[in-house]
Design an enzyme around this catalytic site. Sequence first.
Site, PDB file in Angstrom:
ATOM      1  CE1 TYR A  64      -8.285  31.741 -49.145  1.00 25.40           C
ATOM      2  CE2 TYR A  64     -10.652  31.250 -48.241  1.00 25.40           C
ATOM      3  CZ  TYR A  64      -9.863  30.957 -49.540  1.00 25.40           C
ATOM      4  OH  TYR A  64     -10.513  30.486 -50.404  1.00 25.40           O
TER       5      TYR A  64
ATOM      6  CD  GLU B  21      -0.678  29.080 -49.251  1.00 32.14           C
ATOM      7  OE1 GLU B  21      -0.601  28.418 -48.491  1.00 32.14           O
ATOM      8  OE2 GLU B  21       1.135  29.147 -49.587  1.00 32.14           O
TER       9      GLU B  21
ATOM     10  CB  ILE C 209     -10.240  23.305 -56.285  1.00 26.06           C
ATOM     11  CG1 ILE C 209     -11.439  23.199 -55.362  1.00 26.06           C
ATOM     12  CG2 ILE C 209     -11.319  23.466 -57.560  1.00 26.06           C
ATOM     13  CD1 ILE C 209     -11.544  24.277 -54.600  1.00 26.06           C
TER      14      ILE C 209
ATOM     15  CG  LEU D 276     -15.096  19.781 -40.753  1.00 33.47           C
ATOM     16  CD1 LEU D 276     -15.090  19.880 -39.629  1.00 33.47           C
ATOM     17  CD2 LEU D 276     -16.787  20.457 -41.202  1.00 33.47           C
TER      18      LEU D 276
ATOM     19  CE  LYS E 179      -9.439  33.246 -54.124  1.00 31.81           C
ATOM     20  NZ  LYS E 179      -8.565  32.516 -55.047  1.00 31.81           N
TER      21      LYS E 179
ATOM     22  CB  THR F  87     -14.048  31.760 -51.670  1.00 30.20           C
ATOM     23  OG1 THR F  87     -14.154  31.966 -50.732  1.00 30.20           O
ATOM     24  CG2 THR F  87     -12.685  33.342 -50.740  1.00 30.20           C
ATOM     25  CG  ASP F  88     -18.471  31.228 -50.171  1.00 23.93           C
ATOM     26  OD1 ASP F  88     -17.593  31.072 -49.211  1.00 23.93           O
ATOM     27  OD2 ASP F  88     -19.841  29.966 -49.668  1.00 23.93           O
ATOM     28  CD  GLU F  89     -14.317  31.489 -45.696  1.00 28.10           C
ATOM     29  OE1 GLU F  89     -13.316  31.954 -45.674  1.00 28.10           O
ATOM     30  OE2 GLU F  89     -13.874  30.064 -46.524  1.00 28.10           O
TER      31      GLU F  89
ATOM     32  CG  ASP G  11     -15.315  29.128 -32.731  1.00 29.09           C
ATOM     33  OD1 ASP G  11     -15.272  28.522 -33.515  1.00 29.09           O
ATOM     34  OD2 ASP G  11     -17.116  29.979 -32.375  1.00 29.09           O
TER      35      ASP G  11
ATOM     36  CG  ASN H 289     -14.963  23.078 -54.188  1.00 26.67           C
ATOM     37  OD1 ASN H 289     -14.711  23.403 -55.378  1.00 26.67           O
ATOM     38  ND2 ASN H 289     -15.983  24.266 -53.873  1.00 26.67           N
TER      39      ASN H 289
HETATM   40  P1  NAD Z   1      -4.776  24.503 -52.650  1.00 21.91           P
HETATM   41  O1  NAD Z   1      -4.768  25.386 -51.256  1.00 21.91           O
HETATM   42  O2  NAD Z   1      -5.711  23.175 -52.394  1.00 21.91           O
HETATM   43  O3  NAD Z   1      -4.269  24.381 -53.883  1.00 21.91           O
HETATM   44  C1  NAD Z   1      -4.154  24.915 -53.862  1.00 21.91           C
HETATM   45  C2  NAD Z   1      -2.653  25.466 -55.280  1.00 21.91           C
HETATM   46  O4  NAD Z   1      -1.951  26.473 -55.625  1.00 21.91           O
HETATM   47  C3  NAD Z   1      -1.406  24.392 -55.170  1.00 21.91           C
HETATM   48  O5  NAD Z   1      -1.051  23.287 -55.569  1.00 21.91           O
HETATM   49  C4  NAD Z   1      -0.272  25.015 -54.548  1.00 21.91           C
HETATM   50  O6  NAD Z   1       0.617  24.789 -54.673  1.00 21.91           O
HETATM   51  C5  NAD Z   1      -0.530  25.888 -55.272  1.00 21.91           C
HETATM   52  N1  NAD Z   1       0.140  27.451 -54.996  1.00 21.91           N
HETATM   53  C6  NAD Z   1       0.272  27.782 -54.087  1.00 21.91           C
HETATM   54  N2  NAD Z   1       0.735  29.179 -53.694  1.00 21.91           N
HETATM   55  C7  NAD Z   1       1.562  29.195 -55.642  1.00 21.91           C
HETATM   56  C8  NAD Z   1       2.000  30.492 -56.045  1.00 21.91           C
HETATM   57  N3  NAD Z   1       2.395  31.296 -55.604  1.00 21.91           N
HETATM   58  N4  NAD Z   1       2.288  29.709 -57.707  1.00 21.91           N
HETATM   59  C9  NAD Z   1       1.533  28.538 -57.983  1.00 21.91           C
HETATM   60  N5  NAD Z   1       1.045  28.050 -57.642  1.00 21.91           N
HETATM   61  C10 NAD Z   1       0.731  28.174 -55.790  1.00 21.91           C
HETATM   62  O7  NAD Z   1      -6.688  25.284 -52.534  1.00 21.91           O
HETATM   63  P2  NAD Z   1      -8.132  24.345 -53.168  1.00 21.91           P
HETATM   64  O8  NAD Z   1      -8.551  24.334 -51.800  1.00 21.91           O
HETATM   65  O9  NAD Z   1      -7.166  23.557 -54.230  1.00 21.91           O
HETATM   66  O10 NAD Z   1      -8.869  26.234 -53.748  1.00 21.91           O
HETATM   67  C11 NAD Z   1      -8.630  26.721 -55.520  1.00 21.91           C
HETATM   68  C12 NAD Z   1      -8.530  28.035 -55.257  1.00 21.91           C
HETATM   69  O11 NAD Z   1     -10.028  28.072 -55.464  1.00 21.91           O
HETATM   70  C13 NAD Z   1      -8.324  28.943 -54.564  1.00 21.91           C
HETATM   71  O12 NAD Z   1      -8.029  30.234 -55.079  1.00 21.91           O
HETATM   72  C14 NAD Z   1      -9.405  29.176 -53.834  1.00 21.91           C
HETATM   73  O13 NAD Z   1      -9.098  30.645 -52.759  1.00 21.91           O
HETATM   74  C15 NAD Z   1     -10.831  29.283 -54.348  1.00 21.91           C
HETATM   75  N6  NAD Z   1     -11.568  28.203 -53.416  1.00 21.91           N
HETATM   76  C16 NAD Z   1     -11.430  26.988 -52.710  1.00 21.91           C
HETATM   77  C17 NAD Z   1     -12.470  26.793 -52.514  1.00 21.91           C
HETATM   78  C18 NAD Z   1     -12.709  25.818 -51.635  1.00 21.91           C
HETATM   79  O14 NAD Z   1     -13.829  25.050 -50.555  1.00 21.91           O
HETATM   80  N7  NAD Z   1     -11.253  24.924 -51.140  1.00 21.91           N
HETATM   81  C19 NAD Z   1     -14.472  27.107 -52.989  1.00 21.91           C
HETATM   82  C20 NAD Z   1     -14.430  28.529 -53.263  1.00 21.91           C
HETATM   83  C21 NAD Z   1     -12.788  28.597 -53.604  1.00 21.91           C
HETATM   84  O1  DAU Z   2     -16.283  28.983 -48.597  1.00 16.16           O
HETATM   85  C1  DAU Z   2     -14.752  28.426 -49.360  1.00 16.16           C
HETATM   86  C2  DAU Z   2     -13.932  28.031 -48.652  1.00 16.16           C
HETATM   87  O2  DAU Z   2     -14.600  26.965 -47.247  1.00 16.16           O
HETATM   88  C3  DAU Z   2     -13.005  28.671 -49.438  1.00 16.16           C
HETATM   89  O3  DAU Z   2     -12.566  29.345 -48.985  1.00 16.16           O
HETATM   90  C4  DAU Z   2     -11.893  28.163 -48.229  1.00 16.16           C
HETATM   91  O4  DAU Z   2     -10.301  27.519 -48.969  1.00 16.16           O
HETATM   92  C5  DAU Z   2     -11.831  26.701 -48.024  1.00 16.16           C
HETATM   93  O5  DAU Z   2     -10.651  25.985 -46.522  1.00 16.16           O
HETATM   94  C6  DAU Z   2     -12.853  26.835 -47.175  1.00 16.16           C
HETATM   95  O6  DAU Z   2     -13.522  27.501 -45.922  1.00 16.16           O
HETATM   96  P1  DAU Z   2     -13.885  27.222 -44.283  1.00 16.16           P
HETATM   97  O7  DAU Z   2     -13.155  27.631 -43.490  1.00 16.16           O
HETATM   98  O8  DAU Z   2     -14.961  26.988 -44.822  1.00 16.16           O
HETATM   99  O9  DAU Z   2     -13.463  25.526 -44.249  1.00 16.16           O
HETATM  100  P2  DAU Z   2     -13.055  24.471 -43.391  1.00 16.16           P
HETATM  101  O10 DAU Z   2     -12.718  23.356 -43.701  1.00 16.16           O
HETATM  102  O11 DAU Z   2     -11.574  24.896 -42.839  1.00 16.16           O
HETATM  103  O12 DAU Z   2     -13.603  24.435 -42.512  1.00 16.16           O
HETATM  104  C7  DAU Z   2     -14.956  24.404 -42.559  1.00 16.16           C
HETATM  105  C8  DAU Z   2     -16.413  25.010 -41.147  1.00 16.16           C
HETATM  106  O13 DAU Z   2     -15.443  23.887 -40.640  1.00 16.16           O
HETATM  107  C9  DAU Z   2     -16.105  26.055 -40.483  1.00 16.16           C
HETATM  108  O14 DAU Z   2     -16.829  26.523 -39.810  1.00 16.16           O
HETATM  109  C10 DAU Z   2     -14.789  25.564 -39.332  1.00 16.16           C
HETATM  110  C11 DAU Z   2     -15.056  23.933 -39.315  1.00 16.16           C
HETATM  111  N1  DAU Z   2     -13.572  23.885 -38.480  1.00 16.16           N
HETATM  112  C12 DAU Z   2     -12.708  23.160 -39.200  1.00 16.16           C
HETATM  113  C13 DAU Z   2     -12.077  22.252 -39.296  1.00 16.16           C
HETATM  114  C14 DAU Z   2     -10.106  22.233 -40.240  1.00 16.16           C
HETATM  115  C15 DAU Z   2     -13.658  23.026 -37.683  1.00 16.16           C
HETATM  116  O15 DAU Z   2     -14.769  22.543 -36.619  1.00 16.16           O
HETATM  117  N2  DAU Z   2     -13.293  22.041 -36.978  1.00 16.16           N
HETATM  118  C16 DAU Z   2     -11.788  21.876 -38.120  1.00 16.16           C
HETATM  119  O16 DAU Z   2     -11.325  21.203 -37.680  1.00 16.16           O
END
Ligand code: NAD
Ligand code: DAU
Length: 354
Positions: A158, A82, A11, A198, A162, A132-134, A289, A188
Amino acid sequence: MILVTGGAGFIGSNFVLDWLAQSDEPVVNLDALTYAGNLENLASLQGDQRHVFVQGDIGDFALVAGLLAKHRPRAIVNFAAESHVDRSIHGPEDFVQTNIVGSFRLLEATRAYWGCLDATEKAAFRFLHVSTDEVYGSLAKDDPPFSETNRYEPNSPYSASKAASDHLVRAYHHTYGLPVLTTNCSNNYGPYHFPEKLIPLVIHNALAGKPLPIYGDGQQVRDWLYVKDHCSAIRRVLAAGRPGETYNVGGWNEKPNLDVVHTLCAILDELSPRPDGKPYREQITYVTDRPGHDRRYAIDAGKIERELGWKPAETFETGIRKTVRWYLDNQAWVANVTSGAYRDWVGKQYGAQS
Ligand code: NAD
Ligand code: DAU
């Protein structure tokens, strides 16, 4: 200028690219470049003076204090974390270190910097924490979607880490008056999404002829938002959000995981058919699971729409098609991130089924 942390991740890199596409305000990008950070995401900014990349840890107080003193940002947007639930189950330590201790040190360095600004700069300064919504836990089938007043009930290491960082951010506003904003966003998807999650994992495995792993019965529900819409929501909250407030961000797109995977298979059948002409959904495999797997997330994004006029631009149908096309067009990016440490992770998580 603004300071972005974690701007080489999924993101964060989308945010930096969009920010500099829409404004000339420079960005200092602090990222530790863990396995999830990838400077290739930012290759189009090479030589661009508006982007200053610094490799480092948000938990390094001296480094952050030095960056703040040197660049004097008017705002900080904290993406660094993370972020993968399954990794937090295998090894929670890094999540505690970065998401809790790291966020705390970043807040401490910010508090020291902010305390020395003049009154006008102080009032204009913002610390935006991306969450996050989690943190709200899991919903039953007929529960209303999460609103900003829902109780925090995190269920994974995780989400607990958060949640802890959200509480620290809140406390720094309440206790010290730091002008903070928090966004709690749903799942996202889009370009530069690391293929441990996923959607990109399924696209990658489908094209590689590998199993498409569905945890449990595949009926867990997530609320999907195209990443560029998350970035526009963050820009809007940064510009107009009220300090101390939290804003839920979501796409009004609740989908069971199995439906998402079926949609991906259907788009791939159309855009990049299997050489043998069979449907990709034949590769679906049910696997063990996730421990403590949250059943349903859903976001009520009414507050950000009512108060700040933000709405997502993409539907799930338009966003997911763009995403599949992006992965098809960027196979070299996928090949680069799925080498080395990525293979070790897949072996650990999916074992013989990988
Ligand atoms: P990501 O894992 O793809 O990226 C995380 C980034 O942070 C990486 O570039 C990593 O190198 C950097 N990082 C990790 N530890 C660090 C540290 N100690 N100091 C500096 N940099 C560090 O994560 P993402 O999916 O891009 O998520 C970004 C943010 O958004 C996170 O805070 C996550 O909790 C939040 N978020 C993610 C989602 C999602 O669906 N991916 C949804 C809601 C919120
Ligand atoms: O809701 C926001 C969160 O969404 C963010 O805060 C997290 O950083 C982000 O990783 C994401 O978390 P999820 O656990 O929901 O995302 P993930 O893509 O890991 O999994 C999405 C759903 O799919 C979840 O119900 C688990 C399931 N899954 C995931 C993987 C990797 C599978 O069924 N098979 C898989 O191999």
